[in-house]
Design a protein around this motif. Sequence first.
Motif, PDB file in Angstrom:
ATOM      1  N   LEU A  47      67.896  55.564 -15.015  1.00 38.36           N
ATOM      2  CA  LEU A  47      67.680  55.881 -13.597  1.00 38.36           C
ATOM      3  C   LEU A  47      68.797  56.775 -13.070  1.00 38.36           C
ATOM      4  O   LEU A  47      68.545  57.780 -12.399  1.00 38.36           O
ATOM      5  CB  LEU A  47      67.617  54.595 -12.771  1.00 38.36           C
ATOM      6  N   LYS A  48      70.041  56.409 -13.383  1.00 39.12           N
ATOM      7  CA  LYS A  48      71.197  57.148 -12.875  1.00 39.12           C
ATOM      8  C   LYS A  48      71.202  58.582 -13.387  1.00 39.12           C
ATOM      9  O   LYS A  48      71.379  59.531 -12.613  1.00 39.12           O
ATOM     10  CB  LYS A  48      72.488  56.440 -13.271  1.00 39.12           C
ATOM     11  N   ASP A  49      70.996  58.763 -14.682  1.00 42.12           N
ATOM     12  CA  ASP A  49      71.041  60.109 -15.260  1.00 42.12           C
ATOM     13  C   ASP A  49      69.914  60.994 -14.751  1.00 42.12           C
ATOM     14  O   ASP A  49      70.073  62.211 -14.650  1.00 42.12           O
ATOM     15  CB  ASP A  49      70.978  60.029 -16.786  1.00 42.12           C
ATOM     16  N   LEU A  50      68.778  60.395 -14.437  1.00 40.10           N
ATOM     17  CA  LEU A  50      67.635  61.182 -13.980  1.00 40.10           C
ATOM     18  C   LEU A  50      67.586  61.318 -12.465  1.00 40.10           C
ATOM     19  O   LEU A  50      66.699  61.996 -11.932  1.00 40.10           O
ATOM     20  CB  LEU A  50      66.336  60.550 -14.498  1.00 40.10           C
ATOM     21  N   GLY A  51      68.525  60.663 -11.770  1.00 41.70           N
ATOM     22  CA  GLY A  51      68.563  60.757 -10.307  1.00 41.70           C
ATOM     23  C   GLY A  51      67.387  60.081  -9.633  1.00 41.70           C
ATOM     24  O   GLY A  51      66.949  60.497  -8.558  1.00 41.70           O
ATOM     25  N   ILE A  52      66.896  59.015 -10.249  1.00 43.32           N
ATOM     26  CA  ILE A  52      65.760  58.271  -9.691  1.00 43.32           C
ATOM     27  C   ILE A  52      66.284  57.080  -8.902  1.00 43.32           C
ATOM     28  O   ILE A  52      67.068  56.280  -9.430  1.00 43.32           O
ATOM     29  CB  ILE A  52      64.821  57.787 -10.813  1.00 43.32           C
ATOM     30  N   PRO A  53      65.904  56.951  -7.641  1.00 36.52           N
ATOM     31  CA  PRO A  53      66.414  55.828  -6.841  1.00 36.52           C
ATOM     32  C   PRO A  53      65.915  54.498  -7.380  1.00 36.52           C
ATOM     33  O   PRO A  53      64.716  54.354  -7.662  1.00 36.52           O
ATOM     34  CB  PRO A  53      65.851  56.100  -5.437  1.00 36.52           C
ATOM     35  N   PRO A  54      66.811  53.525  -7.551  1.00 40.40           N
ATOM     36  CA  PRO A  54      66.375  52.223  -8.073  1.00 40.40           C
ATOM     37  C   PRO A  54      65.592  51.436  -7.036  1.00 40.40           C
ATOM     38  O   PRO A  54      65.981  51.356  -5.868  1.00 40.40           O
ATOM     39  CB  PRO A  54      67.694  51.532  -8.424  1.00 40.40           C
ATOM     40  N   LEU A  55      64.485  50.877  -7.458  1.00 43.14           N
ATOM     41  CA  LEU A  55      63.713  49.961  -6.634  1.00 43.14           C
ATOM     42  C   LEU A  55      64.039  48.540  -7.077  1.00 43.14           C
ATOM     43  O   LEU A  55      64.685  48.340  -8.105  1.00 43.14           O
ATOM     44  CB  LEU A  55      62.214  50.237  -6.801  1.00 43.14           C
ATOM     45  N   ALA A  56      63.619  47.566  -6.308  1.00 44.86           N
ATOM     46  CA  ALA A  56      63.857  46.169  -6.692  1.00 44.86           C
ATOM     47  C   ALA A  56      63.193  45.900  -8.032  1.00 44.86           C
ATOM     48  O   ALA A  56      61.986  46.085  -8.191  1.00 44.86           O
ATOM     49  CB  ALA A  56      63.303  45.236  -5.625  1.00 44.86           C
ATOM     50  N   GLN A  57      63.999  45.474  -9.020  1.00 43.64           N
ATOM     51  CA  GLN A  57      63.467  45.232 -10.351  1.00 43.64           C
ATOM     52  C   GLN A  57      62.866  43.836 -10.470  1.00 43.64           C
ATOM     53  O   GLN A  57      62.931  43.029  -9.546  1.00 43.64           O
ATOM     54  CB  GLN A  57      64.561  45.438 -11.405  1.00 43.64           C
ATOM     55  N   HIS A  58      62.259  43.580 -11.618  1.00 47.31           N
ATOM     56  CA  HIS A  58      61.549  42.333 -11.904  1.00 47.31           C
ATOM     57  C   HIS A  58      60.371  42.162 -10.953  1.00 47.31           C
ATOM     58  O   HIS A  58      59.984  41.062 -10.591  1.00 47.31           O
ATOM     59  CB  HIS A  58      62.488  41.129 -11.853  1.00 47.31           C
ATOM     60  N   ASP A  59      59.815  43.314 -10.557  1.00 48.80           N
ATOM     61  CA  ASP A  59      58.559  43.401  -9.822  1.00 48.80           C
ATOM     62  C   ASP A  59      57.703  44.349 -10.650  1.00 48.80           C
ATOM     63  O   ASP A  59      58.100  45.497 -10.898  1.00 48.80           O
ATOM     64  CB  ASP A  59      58.811  43.949  -8.421  1.00 48.80           C
ATOM     65  N   ALA A  60      56.552  43.895 -11.106  1.00 47.97           N
ATOM     66  CA  ALA A  60      55.768  44.676 -12.070  1.00 47.97           C
ATOM     67  C   ALA A  60      55.425  46.059 -11.542  1.00 47.97           C
ATOM     68  O   ALA A  60      55.544  47.058 -12.271  1.00 47.97           O
ATOM     69  CB  ALA A  60      54.502  43.915 -12.453  1.00 47.97           C
ATOM     70  N   PHE A  61      55.012  46.162 -10.276  1.00 49.04           N
ATOM     71  CA  PHE A  61      54.640  47.475  -9.750  1.00 49.04           C
ATOM     72  C   PHE A  61      55.859  48.395  -9.662  1.00 49.04           C
ATOM     73  O   PHE A  61      55.794  49.565 -10.055  1.00 49.04           O
ATOM     74  CB  PHE A  61      54.000  47.339  -8.366  1.00 49.04           C
ATOM     75  N   ASN A  62      56.968  47.890  -9.141  1.00 50.22           N
ATOM     76  CA  ASN A  62      58.177  48.715  -9.041  1.00 50.22           C
ATOM     77  C   ASN A  62      58.642  49.199 -10.409  1.00 50.22           C
ATOM     78  O   ASN A  62      59.017  50.367 -10.579  1.00 50.22           O
ATOM     79  CB  ASN A  62      59.307  47.927  -8.371  1.00 50.22           C
ATOM     80  N   ASP A  63      58.626  48.302 -11.395  1.00 55.58           N
ATOM     81  CA  ASP A  63      59.084  48.683 -12.728  1.00 55.58           C
ATOM     82  C   ASP A  63      58.142  49.702 -13.365  1.00 55.58           C
ATOM     83  O   ASP A  63      58.583  50.643 -14.037  1.00 55.58           O
ATOM     84  CB  ASP A  63      59.215  47.447 -13.621  1.00 55.58           C
ATOM     85  N   ALA A  64      56.832  49.532 -13.156  1.00 48.11           N
ATOM     86  CA  ALA A  64      55.880  50.515 -13.674  1.00 48.11           C
ATOM     87  C   ALA A  64      56.065  51.863 -12.986  1.00 48.11           C
ATOM     88  O   ALA A  64      56.009  52.919 -13.631  1.00 48.11           O
ATOM     89  CB  ALA A  64      54.447  50.008 -13.476  1.00 48.11           C
ATOM     90  N   LEU A  65      56.323  51.844 -11.682  1.00 47.65           N
ATOM     91  CA  LEU A  65      56.527  53.084 -10.935  1.00 47.65           C
ATOM     92  C   LEU A  65      57.789  53.809 -11.389  1.00 47.65           C
ATOM     93  O   LEU A  65      57.775  55.034 -11.595  1.00 47.65           O
ATOM     94  CB  LEU A  65      56.601  52.775  -9.433  1.00 47.65           C
ATOM     95  N   MET A  66      58.880  53.075 -11.579  1.00 46.89           N
ATOM     96  CA  MET A  66      60.109  53.708 -12.049  1.00 46.89           C
ATOM     97  C   MET A  66      59.939  54.253 -13.468  1.00 46.89           C
ATOM     98  O   MET A  66      60.443  55.332 -13.797  1.00 46.89           O
ATOM     99  CB  MET A  66      61.278  52.711 -11.978  1.00 46.89           C
ATOM    100  N   SER A  67      59.209  53.534 -14.306  1.00 49.54           N
ATOM    101  CA  SER A  67      58.941  54.020 -15.661  1.00 49.54           C
ATOM    102  C   SER A  67      58.120  55.307 -15.613  1.00 49.54           C
ATOM    103  O   SER A  67      58.348  56.229 -16.411  1.00 49.54           O
ATOM    104  CB  SER A  67      58.203  52.960 -16.481  1.00 49.54           C
ATOM    105  N   ALA A  68      57.170  55.371 -14.693  1.00 48.86           N
ATOM    106  CA  ALA A  68      56.360  56.581 -14.531  1.00 48.86           C
ATOM    107  C   ALA A  68      57.229  57.762 -14.110  1.00 48.86           C
ATOM    108  O   ALA A  68      57.073  58.882 -14.625  1.00 48.86           O
ATOM    109  CB  ALA A  68      55.254  56.335 -13.497  1.00 48.86           C
ATOM    110  N   MET A  69      58.157  57.525 -13.179  1.00 41.90           N
ATOM    111  CA  MET A  69      59.049  58.600 -12.732  1.00 41.90           C
ATOM    112  C   MET A  69      59.966  59.045 -13.866  1.00 41.90           C
ATOM    113  O   MET A  69      60.236  60.242 -14.041  1.00 41.90           O
ATOM    114  CB  MET A  69      59.853  58.134 -11.516  1.00 41.90           C
ATOM    115  N   MET A  70      60.469  58.089 -14.644  1.00 45.86           N
ATOM    116  CA  MET A  70      61.288  58.425 -15.807  1.00 45.86           C
ATOM    117  C   MET A  70      60.501  59.315 -16.774  1.00 45.86           C
ATOM    118  O   MET A  70      61.008  60.327 -17.270  1.00 45.86           O
ATOM    119  CB  MET A  70      61.715  57.152 -16.542  1.00 45.86           C
ATOM    120  N   TYR A  71      59.277  58.916 -17.061  1.00 48.20           N
ATOM    121  CA  TYR A  71      58.443  59.646 -18.012  1.00 48.20           C
ATOM    122  C   TYR A  71      58.259  61.097 -17.581  1.00 48.20           C
ATOM    123  O   TYR A  71      58.448  62.023 -18.387  1.00 48.20           O
ATOM    124  CB  TYR A  71      57.087  58.953 -18.148  1.00 48.20           C
ATOM    125  N   LEU A  72      57.906  61.314 -16.317  1.00 44.28           N
ATOM    126  CA  LEU A  72      57.684  62.685 -15.850  1.00 44.28           C
ATOM    127  C   LEU A  72      58.967  63.503 -15.886  1.00 44.28           C
ATOM    128  O   LEU A  72      58.956  64.678 -16.279  1.00 44.28           O
ATOM    129  CB  LEU A  72      57.093  62.669 -14.439  1.00 44.28           C
TER     130      LEU A  72
END
Length: 223
Positions: free
Chosen positions: A172-197
């Motif tokens: 997250l830090k290296d890609l400049g993606i703002p962290p959302l509250a983790q251990h929430d399935a939707f938030n974690d899937a969304l952050m993974s999607a942003m990482m992927y793109l």
Amino acid sequence: MIPRAIKRLFHQFSISDQSYRFMFKPGPADEVVAVDCETTGLNVRTDDIISIAAIKIRGNQILTSERFEVIVRPDASMQAEEIKLHRLLQADVVQSPPIRKVLSSFLHFVGGRPLVGYYIDFDVAMLDKYILHHIGIELPNRRIEVSKLYYERKYGDAPTNTTIDLSFAAILKDLGIPPLAQHDAFNDALMSAMMYLALRDLKQRGVRIARPRTCAAIFNPTG
């Protein structure tokens, strides 16, 4: 271990419910699905899924309006540590459906699209525990591990003595993606999607992530 391609071929012929043969048909060429499961623990054999989230990615767009999100009732009672981690009380899950009631909707949502995630093999292993019993096969979808994409961009040309940090926070830090509250399935899937793109874009442009001379080895989900 049986190679995944051979296992996929075997499952095409061994599937017990023929109505799910669509799982072996490729999805749209420009679509993948980011997936995350929250569980009662990290033991695939003994722990249960308590929530599932899946978000479609089409081209360069994360389609949060086209998502699958559900809380399911685990077989075992929620323990105190699990409640603290996921912020889901026993009362939140007791009225939820058991996972077998939502599997069909999940499988129709993902179809044959590749699955994107962080430590995706664990999520798929947890899902397969139920899917195998439900339709007689494991998920045949191709998997895309975001930490592997990150490794290639940051450590692919690193000297052999380089220590490696593939933690979620580091990506997250290296890609400049703002962290959302983790251990929430939707938030974690969304952050993974942003990482992927972000990582796919870096690869397409031939850009590497800057690497300090030393860094701490924290977690490597790809082994």
